[in-house]
Design a protein around this motif. Structure first.
Motif, PDB file in Angstrom:
ATOM      1  N   THR A  16       5.222 -96.542   4.687  1.00  0.00           N
ATOM      2  CA  THR A  16       6.558 -97.035   5.044  1.00  0.00           C
ATOM      3  C   THR A  16       6.877 -98.329   4.307  1.00  0.00           C
ATOM      4  OG1 THR A  16       6.443 -96.033   7.245  1.00  0.00           O
ATOM      5  CG2 THR A  16       8.029 -97.825   6.940  1.00  0.00           C
ATOM      6  N   LEU A  17       5.893 -99.214   4.236  1.00  0.00           N
ATOM      7  CA  LEU A  17       6.115-100.469   3.507  1.00  0.00           C
ATOM      8  C   LEU A  17       6.451-100.209   2.051  1.00  0.00           C
ATOM      9  CD1 LEU A  17       3.329-102.812   4.914  1.00  0.00           C
ATOM     10  CD2 LEU A  17       5.801-103.134   5.134  1.00  0.00           C
ATOM     11  N   MET A  18       5.675 -99.351   1.403  1.00  0.00           N
ATOM     12  CA  MET A  18       5.926 -99.067  -0.012  1.00  0.00           C
ATOM     13  C   MET A  18       7.318 -98.474  -0.222  1.00  0.00           C
ATOM     14  SD  MET A  18       3.744 -99.759  -2.469  1.00  0.00           S
ATOM     15  CE  MET A  18       4.029 -98.435  -3.650  1.00  0.00           C
ATOM     16  N   ALA A  19       7.656 -97.470   0.572  1.00  0.00           N
ATOM     17  CA  ALA A  19       8.965 -96.827   0.421  1.00  0.00           C
ATOM     18  C   ALA A  19      10.090 -97.797   0.768  1.00  0.00           C
ATOM     19  CB  ALA A  19       9.037 -95.581   1.296  1.00  0.00           C
ATOM     20  N   GLY A  20       9.909 -98.523   1.869  1.00  0.00           N
ATOM     21  CA  GLY A  20      10.947 -99.450   2.292  1.00  0.00           C
ATOM     22  C   GLY A  20      11.142-100.599   1.323  1.00  0.00           C
ATOM     23  N   MET A  21      10.059-101.134   0.798  1.00  0.00           N
ATOM     24  CA  MET A  21      10.176-102.246  -0.135  1.00  0.00           C
ATOM     25  C   MET A  21      10.819-101.807  -1.442  1.00  0.00           C
ATOM     26  SD  MET A  21       6.549-104.130   0.717  1.00  0.00           S
ATOM     27  CE  MET A  21       6.720-105.509  -0.422  1.00  0.00           C
ATOM     28  N   ARG A  42      15.807-102.244  -4.489  1.00  0.00           N
ATOM     29  CA  ARG A  42      16.974-101.608  -5.121  1.00  0.00           C
ATOM     30  C   ARG A  42      18.278-102.167  -4.569  1.00  0.00           C
ATOM     31  NH1 ARG A  42      20.721 -97.693  -4.373  1.00  0.00           N
ATOM     32  NH2 ARG A  42      20.041 -97.254  -2.230  1.00  0.00           N
ATOM     33  N   LEU A  43      18.276-102.480  -3.283  1.00  0.00           N
ATOM     34  CA  LEU A  43      19.477-102.990  -2.632  1.00  0.00           C
ATOM     35  C   LEU A  43      19.668-104.493  -2.823  1.00  0.00           C
ATOM     36  CD1 LEU A  43      19.059-100.995   0.713  1.00  0.00           C
ATOM     37  CD2 LEU A  43      20.796-100.577  -1.053  1.00  0.00           C
ATOM     38  N   GLY A  44      18.678-105.149  -3.436  1.00  0.00           N
ATOM     39  CA  GLY A  44      18.785-106.580  -3.693  1.00  0.00           C
ATOM     40  C   GLY A  44      18.635-107.439  -2.462  1.00  0.00           C
ATOM     41  N   SER A  45      17.940-106.923  -1.447  1.00  0.00           N
ATOM     42  CA  SER A  45      17.774-107.660  -0.205  1.00  0.00           C
ATOM     43  C   SER A  45      16.360-108.234  -0.122  1.00  0.00           C
ATOM     44  CB  SER A  45      18.084-106.745   0.991  1.00  0.00           C
ATOM     45  OG  SER A  45      18.162-107.486   2.192  1.00  0.00           O
ATOM     46  N   ILE A  46      15.925-108.586   1.065  1.00  0.00           N
ATOM     47  CA  ILE A  46      14.652-109.272   1.274  1.00  0.00           C
ATOM     48  C   ILE A  46      13.986-108.707   2.517  1.00  0.00           C
ATOM     49  CG2 ILE A  46      15.745-111.138   2.596  1.00  0.00           C
ATOM     50  CD1 ILE A  46      13.714-113.074   1.311  1.00  0.00           C
ATOM     51  N   SER A  57       0.536-107.353  -2.926  1.00  0.00           N
ATOM     52  CA  SER A  57       0.330-106.336  -3.972  1.00  0.00           C
ATOM     53  C   SER A  57       1.489-105.350  -4.000  1.00  0.00           C
ATOM     54  CB  SER A  57      -1.001-105.613  -3.756  1.00  0.00           C
ATOM     55  OG  SER A  57      -0.978-104.818  -2.578  1.00  0.00           O
ATOM     56  N   TYR A  58       2.026-105.010  -2.818  1.00  0.00           N
ATOM     57  CA  TYR A  58       3.190-104.114  -2.784  1.00  0.00           C
ATOM     58  C   TYR A  58       4.424-104.815  -3.349  1.00  0.00           C
ATOM     59  CZ  TYR A  58       0.301-101.458   0.540  1.00  0.00           C
ATOM     60  OH  TYR A  58      -0.706-100.750   1.152  1.00  0.00           O
ATOM     61  N   GLU A  77       4.425-107.134  -5.643  1.00  0.00           N
ATOM     62  CA  GLU A  77       4.262-107.190  -7.098  1.00  0.00           C
ATOM     63  C   GLU A  77       4.609-105.850  -7.728  1.00  0.00           C
ATOM     64  OE1 GLU A  77       0.987-108.824 -10.341  1.00  0.00           O
ATOM     65  OE2 GLU A  77       0.322-108.301  -8.308  1.00  0.00           O
ATOM     66  N   LEU A  78       4.235-104.772  -7.069  1.00  0.00           N
ATOM     67  CA  LEU A  78       4.486-103.437  -7.610  1.00  0.00           C
ATOM     68  C   LEU A  78       5.957-103.036  -7.530  1.00  0.00           C
ATOM     69  CD1 LEU A  78       3.162-100.871  -8.799  1.00  0.00           C
ATOM     70  CD2 LEU A  78       2.886-100.062  -6.443  1.00  0.00           C
ATOM     71  N   THR A  79       6.606-103.337  -6.385  1.00  0.00           N
ATOM     72  CA  THR A  79       7.980-102.887  -6.169  1.00  0.00           C
ATOM     73  C   THR A  79       9.036-103.874  -6.640  1.00  0.00           C
ATOM     74  OG1 THR A  79       8.051-103.855  -3.945  1.00  0.00           O
ATOM     75  CG2 THR A  79       7.270-101.565  -4.134  1.00  0.00           C
ATOM     76  N   GLY A  80       8.657-105.152  -6.795  1.00  0.00           N
ATOM     77  CA  GLY A  80       9.644-106.175  -7.121  1.00  0.00           C
ATOM     78  C   GLY A  80      10.468-106.609  -5.930  1.00  0.00           C
ATOM     79  N   CYS A  81      10.018-106.265  -4.729  1.00  0.00           N
ATOM     80  CA  CYS A  81      10.760-106.623  -3.516  1.00  0.00           C
ATOM     81  C   CYS A  81      10.543-108.092  -3.169  1.00  0.00           C
ATOM     82  CB  CYS A  81      10.280-105.740  -2.356  1.00  0.00           C
ATOM     83  SG  CYS A  81      11.140-106.040  -0.795  1.00  0.00           S
ATOM     84  N   LYS A  82      11.617-108.781  -2.846  1.00  0.00           N
ATOM     85  CA  LYS A  82      11.516-110.141  -2.328  1.00  0.00           C
ATOM     86  C   LYS A  82      10.943-110.095  -0.916  1.00  0.00           C
ATOM     87  CE  LYS A  82      15.898-111.141  -2.892  1.00  0.00           C
ATOM     88  NZ  LYS A  82      17.168-111.916  -2.900  1.00  0.00           N
ATOM     89  N   VAL A  83       9.964-110.954  -0.640  1.00  0.00           N
ATOM     90  CA  VAL A  83       9.353-110.955   0.682  1.00  0.00           C
ATOM     91  C   VAL A  83       9.294-112.367   1.249  1.00  0.00           C
ATOM     92  CG1 VAL A  83       8.017-108.843   0.388  1.00  0.00           C
ATOM     93  CG2 VAL A  83       7.026-111.017  -0.322  1.00  0.00           C
ATOM     94  N   HIS A  84       9.298-112.409   2.571  1.00  0.00           N
ATOM     95  CA  HIS A  84       9.247-113.671   3.315  1.00  0.00           C
ATOM     96  C   HIS A  84       8.213-113.486   4.415  1.00  0.00           C
ATOM     97  CE1 HIS A  84      10.686-117.436   5.029  1.00  0.00           C
ATOM     98  NE2 HIS A  84      10.864-116.844   6.191  1.00  0.00           N
ATOM     99  N   ILE A  85       7.103-114.209   4.329  1.00  0.00           N
ATOM    100  CA  ILE A  85       6.039-114.095   5.312  1.00  0.00           C
ATOM    101  C   ILE A  85       6.370-115.009   6.490  1.00  0.00           C
ATOM    102  CG2 ILE A  85       3.565-114.224   5.740  1.00  0.00           C
ATOM    103  CD1 ILE A  85       4.356-112.304   3.467  1.00  0.00           C
TER     104      ILE A  85
END
Length: 453
Positions: free
Chosen positions: A168-173, A178-182, A229-230, A232-240
């Protein structure tokens, strides 16, 4: 002669580089004039003499759980936003779980938005959720106006909001990128925490220390490494969210150096309370990740001072008193969540500015400017600047107070901070040019019922 709606005179403005004596002219909800060391020429419908007060950009709490609709017996938008206003917060981001239905589709978003428009004392934005059932609905949520998405890597404690497995994380990220969100993430290892907790319970070990040991720092670190790592692979912006240890922050600092688009939040309770406090106070101080040692608190302050922590969010996660109790001392059974929306700035000023010489600029950055920039609200929010929203908190830095239950605007007036003495008191909170809080009281407002822009 220019007519203002409000002029604030003789205050000490907390700017990004320095504080300066200045005056602020406000009209139609915006700051339209700032002067240094000279009076503003003009008249206003109302004036505030801010002599002896520091003027902060209105705080942005990116992490609250107000539980409406569906669980307003825990907290509600009205009581929650009142408590934020009392603490100098002018904008909050409400999390997608705890409310029922959760904010995992457009229907859930609209239900919550309707209530927030009617009841919120302050400005607001809403998070959407990422759960295994809704990856195909993320674009729909973007179109409603969510500020971003929230996922759990371990069980959330809410039956209606499932945690995200790796697929789910991989698909969602990928979709969020793609949507330019975070994506904001609660990062703890399900495997580690569940195995360790099961072992403690089997052995009949239910204390605060046992609970803390069932959710060790390495559990956060493992989950964060996997998530990075996800990213880096997907290019998704993340906030821990709610990092409890400098060791977690250091992983994120290294990831930033590699070019991964990641930021990190911690909470006032991780900067002020310890596992010993949890053992003393009981379930009122239970949270996940749990409180850490006093040594960990000091290390977390060091990385904050170094600029490695981007955002401070309260993670206000309230519950009724009966859920914050433990039968026979079983800390695993009590609800995990700390009520802290009203006291975030008080903690940062007392523990950071007064005790550890952390500058007001660093505090304002982590609690206002940085979240505004990270989530696309700057310079509308997060700045005391001409053209910005007139969102301001007027603080008496030299004033001390001891927090009492009667001071709190929460639906349930419990807090691990009751009885603690703080230096630095919010006197006035202004949201889009309107005074919403002054000297202990929430002021009545005309309900314009407009969606925040």
């Amino acid at each position: 002669m220019l007519l203002y709606d409000l002029i604030i005179r003789n205050g000490m403005v907390v700017g990004p580089e320095e504080s300066f004596t200045g005056e602020i002219g406000i009209k139609n909800g915006k700051i339209i004039k700032i002067t240094r060391d000279i009076p503003i020429e003009g008249k206003a419908k109302e004036e505030i003499d801010a002599s002896g007060l520091h003027i902060f950009p209105g705080l942005i709490d990116t992490h609250v759980h107000f539980n409406e609709p569906g669980r307003t017996d825990w907290e509600g938008i009205l009581t929650g936003s009142k408590s934020l206003a009392a603490g100098g917060v002018t904008t909050y981001f409400d999390m997608p779980l705890n409310s029922n239905p959760p904010t995992i589709d457009a229907y859930g978003f609209r239900l919550k938005q309707e209530q927030a428009i009617k009841k919120s004392v302050t400005d607001f934005r809403l998070w959407g959720g990422l759960v295994p059932e809704n990856v195909q609905l993320l674009e729909e949520l973007i179109q409603t106006g969510v500020i971003g998405f929230k996922a759990f890597m371990s069980p959330s404690g809410i039956d209606e909001f499932h945690h995200s497995d790796d697929a789910t994380l991989m698909a969602g990220m990928g979709e969020i990128a793609r949507l330019g969100s975070i994506l904001a993430v609660h990062a703890e290892s399900t495997v580690m925490t569940e195995v360790l907790a099961a072992g403690k319970i089997k052995e009949g070990k239910f204390s605060a220390l046992d609970y803390c040991e069932s959710r060790p720092i390495i559990s956060e670190m493992e989950a964060v490494r996997r998530l990075l790592s996800y990213a880096e692979l997907t290019g998704c912006k993340v906030h821990i969210v709610h990092a409890s240890s400098s060791k977690v922050v250091e992983l994120i600092t290294e990831a930033k150096k590699k070019g991964i688009d990641v930021t990190v939040e911690t909470c006032p309770h991780y900067l002020s309370l310890t596992s010993d406090d949890f053992a003393r106070l009981g379930p009122i101080a239970k949270c996940a990740p749990p409180l850490r040692s006093s040594e960990e608190v000091e290390e977390l302050w060091k990385v904050f001072a170094n600029g490695e922590i981007d955002v401070i969010g309260s993670d206000h996660s309230p519950a009724p008193p009966e859920m914050k109790s433990s039968k026979d001392g079983n800390m695993f059974a009590a609800w995990g969540g700390i009520s802290g929306a009203q006291t975030s700035l008080s903690v940062l000023l007392e523990e950071g500015y007064c005790k550890r010489n952390i500058s007001l600029q660093k505090i304002a950055a982590a609690m206002s400017t940085n979240p505004a920039k990270r989530f696309g609200l700057y310079p509308q929010k997060g700045a005391v600047a001409e053209g910005s929203d007139a969102d301001l908190a007027l603080i008496s830095l030299n004033e001390s107070f001891t927090l009492k239950a009667d001071d709190l605007f929460y639906r349930h007036t419990h807090s691990p901070y009751i009885g603690k003495t703080f230096r630095g008191k919010n006197r006035i909170t202004i949201v889009k040019g309107s005074i919403v809080y002054r000297n202990g009281e929430i002021l009545p407002q005309e309900n314009t019922e407009t969606i925040p822009q």
